[in-house]
Every structure is written in C-alpha cells, then in structure tokens.
Motif scaffolding. Structure first.
Motif, PDB file in Angstrom:
ATOM      1  N   VAL A  87     -48.951   4.441  83.538  1.00  0.00           N
ATOM      2  CA  VAL A  87     -48.011   3.909  82.337  1.00  0.00           C
ATOM      3  C   VAL A  87     -47.819   2.638  83.065  1.00  0.00           C
ATOM      4  O   VAL A  87     -47.437   2.018  84.237  1.00  0.00           O
ATOM      5  N   ILE A  88     -48.133   1.476  81.897  1.00  0.00           N
ATOM      6  CA  ILE A  88     -47.732   0.051  82.262  1.00  0.00           C
ATOM      7  C   ILE A  88     -46.650  -0.527  81.480  1.00  0.00           C
ATOM      8  O   ILE A  88     -46.870  -0.709  80.182  1.00  0.00           O
ATOM      9  N   ALA A  89     -45.676  -0.883  82.091  1.00  0.00           N
ATOM     10  CA  ALA A  89     -44.472  -1.780  81.495  1.00  0.00           C
ATOM     11  C   ALA A  89     -45.177  -3.087  81.355  1.00  0.00           C
ATOM     12  O   ALA A  89     -44.711  -3.979  82.473  1.00  0.00           O
ATOM     13  N   SER A  90     -45.483  -3.554  80.232  1.00  0.00           N
ATOM     14  CA  SER A  90     -46.059  -5.038  80.068  1.00  0.00           C
ATOM     15  C   SER A  90     -45.030  -5.733  79.341  1.00  0.00           C
ATOM     16  O   SER A  90     -45.416  -6.895  79.106  1.00  0.00           O
ATOM     17  N   ALA A  91     -44.315  -4.906  78.480  1.00  0.00           N
ATOM     18  CA  ALA A  91     -43.530  -5.967  77.297  1.00  0.00           C
ATOM     19  C   ALA A  91     -42.635  -6.932  78.195  1.00  0.00           C
ATOM     20  O   ALA A  91     -41.906  -6.527  79.397  1.00  0.00           O
ATOM     21  N   GLY A  92     -42.501  -8.112  77.809  1.00  0.00           N
ATOM     22  CA  GLY A  92     -41.878  -8.934  78.486  1.00  0.00           C
ATOM     23  C   GLY A  92     -41.673 -10.609  77.482  1.00  0.00           C
ATOM     24  O   GLY A  92     -42.450 -10.677  76.641  1.00  0.00           O
ATOM     25  N   ILE A  93     -40.459 -11.046  77.585  1.00  0.00           N
ATOM     26  CA  ILE A  93     -39.988 -12.106  76.913  1.00  0.00           C
ATOM     27  C   ILE A  93     -39.606 -13.276  77.858  1.00  0.00           C
ATOM     28  O   ILE A  93     -39.257 -12.924  78.980  1.00  0.00           O
ATOM     29  N   SER A  94     -39.795 -14.375  77.639  1.00  0.00           N
ATOM     30  CA  SER A  94     -39.413 -15.438  78.459  1.00  0.00           C
ATOM     31  C   SER A  94     -39.123 -16.780  77.776  1.00  0.00           C
ATOM     32  O   SER A  94     -39.511 -17.031  76.796  1.00  0.00           O
ATOM     33  N   HIS A  95     -37.594 -17.195  78.173  1.00  0.00           N
ATOM     34  CA  HIS A  95     -36.879 -18.560  77.540  1.00  0.00           C
ATOM     35  C   HIS A  95     -36.358 -19.120  78.736  1.00  0.00           C
ATOM     36  O   HIS A  95     -35.953 -18.646  79.699  1.00  0.00           O
ATOM     37  N   GLY A  96     -36.453 -20.494  78.269  1.00  0.00           N
ATOM     38  CA  GLY A  96     -35.822 -21.346  79.165  1.00  0.00           C
ATOM     39  C   GLY A  96     -34.152 -21.229  78.983  1.00  0.00           C
ATOM     40  O   GLY A  96     -33.604 -20.972  77.868  1.00  0.00           O
ATOM     41  N   THR A  97     -33.480 -21.364  80.048  1.00  0.00           N
ATOM     42  CA  THR A  97     -31.943 -21.052  79.809  1.00  0.00           C
ATOM     43  C   THR A  97     -31.154 -21.931  80.754  1.00  0.00           C
ATOM     44  O   THR A  97     -31.575 -22.416  81.724  1.00  0.00           O
ATOM     45  N   THR A 122     -39.073   2.710  80.377  1.00  0.00           N
ATOM     46  CA  THR A 122     -40.669   3.128  79.909  1.00  0.00           C
ATOM     47  C   THR A 122     -41.163   4.255  81.013  1.00  0.00           C
ATOM     48  O   THR A 122     -41.726   5.240  80.546  1.00  0.00           O
ATOM     49  N   PHE A 123     -40.602   4.097  82.176  1.00  0.00           N
ATOM     50  CA  PHE A 123     -41.077   5.003  83.216  1.00  0.00           C
ATOM     51  C   PHE A 123     -40.470   6.508  83.128  1.00  0.00           C
ATOM     52  O   PHE A 123     -40.990   7.263  83.473  1.00  0.00           O
ATOM     53  N   ARG A 137     -51.772   9.142  89.909  1.00  0.00           N
ATOM     54  CA  ARG A 137     -50.994   8.851  88.749  1.00  0.00           C
ATOM     55  C   ARG A 137     -50.443   7.290  89.205  1.00  0.00           C
ATOM     56  O   ARG A 137     -50.280   7.076  90.408  1.00  0.00           O
ATOM     57  N   ARG A 138     -50.322   6.645  88.240  1.00  0.00           N
ATOM     58  CA  ARG A 138     -49.818   5.241  88.520  1.00  0.00           C
ATOM     59  C   ARG A 138     -48.680   4.897  87.704  1.00  0.00           C
ATOM     60  O   ARG A 138     -48.714   5.093  86.289  1.00  0.00           O
ATOM     61  N   LEU A 139     -47.712   4.354  88.075  1.00  0.00           N
ATOM     62  CA  LEU A 139     -46.549   3.647  87.262  1.00  0.00           C
ATOM     63  C   LEU A 139     -46.721   1.980  87.585  1.00  0.00           C
ATOM     64  O   LEU A 139     -46.677   1.706  88.711  1.00  0.00           O
ATOM     65  N   VAL A 140     -47.051   1.342  86.539  1.00  0.00           N
ATOM     66  CA  VAL A 140     -47.291  -0.255  86.814  1.00  0.00           C
ATOM     67  C   VAL A 140     -46.428  -1.029  86.043  1.00  0.00           C
ATOM     68  O   VAL A 140     -46.041  -0.627  85.010  1.00  0.00           O
ATOM     69  N   ALA A 141     -45.729  -2.121  86.819  1.00  0.00           N
ATOM     70  CA  ALA A 141     -44.834  -2.856  86.283  1.00  0.00           C
ATOM     71  C   ALA A 141     -45.552  -4.379  86.293  1.00  0.00           C
ATOM     72  O   ALA A 141     -46.134  -4.747  87.298  1.00  0.00           O
ATOM     73  N   ILE A 142     -45.485  -5.293  85.104  1.00  0.00           N
ATOM     74  CA  ILE A 142     -46.000  -6.597  85.145  1.00  0.00           C
ATOM     75  C   ILE A 142     -44.717  -7.365  85.461  1.00  0.00           C
ATOM     76  O   ILE A 142     -43.808  -7.656  84.770  1.00  0.00           O
TER      77      ILE A 142
END
Length: 263
Positions: A87-97, A122-123, A137-142
C-alpha cells in the motif's frame, strides 16, 4: 523473477500523475494487480488503459481527504484482489506559504490533510487484513527530503513531510511484531508536474521512471527509510548535521516556492 515481482497486489494513491503514476507503470510492468486512486477519473482511465492487462486493475476516482470514500476503495480492492501486498500513500500537494498571511492558514490545513492525514487514512483499512493474510507486506509513505530541514516559504510542505517521517517511525514500531514492514521513501528532486513549478535550481533532478524503479527495489527489500536519488541522501545528512546558526546563514535568502493564490 525479482522479489518485487511477487508482491503483486498494490494499492497506490496519487496515481494519476508524477510519482504515483510512475510507480503504477513500474508495478504493472512487473505483473502486479493495481488499485489506483486519484481525483481525476478521466486521467486514471487513460493511465489504466495504457497499462499491461488493464482489465486486471481497479481505479477509484476520489479525493483522499474523503476518508470514508478512501476506506470504501480499500475494501473494494481487498475483495477484488484477495488481499494487498503493498500500500503506497503517494498523494501529496505542495504550496509555498507565509505564516504572516492569514489566508495561508487554509493552505496549511489542506497540505496537512492531504500529505499527513490522508496517509494515515490510506493505511488504516489495510492493517487488519494485512496482519491476517501473512506473507510479505509493505506500507509505504512517500515523504521528501523537504522533511529533513524547514525551508523558507515552505513551512506547510516541510512540516507535513517531517510529520510523515515521524508518523512512519511510530507506525514501524507499532507493527514490528506483525511482519508488516513500514517503508518511508524520501524523494529529492524528481521530474514531475509538481517540481516543474519550482523557480530555483534542482540538483540531482531524477526522471520519475528511474525513481520508480529504484523505489520498487527499496520497497521489496523493506528498507525502513530511503532517500532517492542517493546523492540527495548525502545532502540530507549534511543538512541535518549543520548547526542551526550555519544553516540559517546559508538558507535565509534561499528562493521560495510559489504561494497558492487564494480568494
């Protein structure tokens, strides 16, 4: 056949572009059955159609901030594939703040909701079934090298990725006796639509396809933490070791990420 090829039921969020799409293509080429999550259904459809054996894969058009929809997608994939190996949690966003701008508080909240809270969401639906099924089994975070030190104008993104790293350390300890490996992949600069918005030099820029191949190998090994490309791993260690005074001197005038325009 490689070890990674045996882990053939893979659930990936943020799959419509960038790192998520590259991982989907890499795993599909290795014969995996995929569950792919992203907001843009038409882009997911095009991705699935381009993969080997498109009939094998499931697509779920949803926002990862909708935790009920995400859990329902997890249940559907577990039923369709008979379990999950990765299971790969790959969703991500990036903004300057900028903290001094009141309107950026909503941006902070959105970045954390997508990058941190959605990783947990997700996990969570997979842990019980993965404990019961046994096997590899693998839980993977980006994560990101941005989570190693805070950078000027990127407080939301850097803090969210630091939180992902710390969360995965905690989860790794919680699941130590279960046989489920928790893997954190920390990309440096990867050539994706997200990084193409950056207005500053990006050392060791890595093609997304090459990143995906290296990440799949690290996931197969069950590495607890891996920075890719390796050169950025060396840079990350150096940054972490710098005294605060020297770090501040070197990076106080560094270029900033573009802010999100808010109404």
């Amino acid at each position: 056949m490689t070890a990674a090829a045996h882990a053939d039921r893979v659930f990936i969020t943020g799959a419509s572009s960038g790192i998520g799409a590259a991982l989907a293509r890499e795993y599909a080429a290795r014969g995996a059955t995929l569950g792919l999550v992203a907001r843009r259904g038409e882009v997911l459809d095009a991705l699935v159609a381009s993969l080997p054996h498109p009939e094998r894969h499931c697509r779920y058009a949803l926002d990862v901030q909708d935790h009920e929809a995400l859990a329902a997608a997890a249940r559907d994939f577990l039923a369709h594939a008979g379990g999950a190996d990765i299971v790969i949690a790959s969703a991500g966003i990036s903004h300057g703040t900028l903290t001094e701008r009141p309107e950026d508080l909503a941006v902070f909240e959105s970045v954390f909701a997508t990058n941190v809270n959605a990783t947990v969401a997700t996990f969570a639906p997979f842990i019980g079934p993965m404990k019961a099924q046994g096997g590899r089994r693998r839980l993977v975070a980006i994560g990101s090298v941005a989570g190693v030190r805070g950078m000027r104008g990127a407080g939301a993104y850097c803090a969210s990725k630091a939180a992902v790293h710390a969360y995965c350390e905690s989860l790794r300890l919680e699941l130590k006796s279960s046989g489920i490996r928790v893997v954190t992949i920390a990309p440096g600069y990867i050539d994706t639509p997200m990084t193409r918005n950056n207005r500053f030099p990006m050392p060791f820029l890595m093609p997304a396809e090459r990143f995906a191949a290296s990440a799949v190998r690290a996931i197969a090994r069950g590495d607890s933490y891996r920075v890719l490309p390796w050169q950025m791993g060396a840079v990350a260690k150096l940054l972490r070791a710098l005294p605060n005074g020297l770090f501040d001197l070197l990076f106080a005038r560094a270029p900033t990420k573009p802010r999100k325009e808010t109404a």
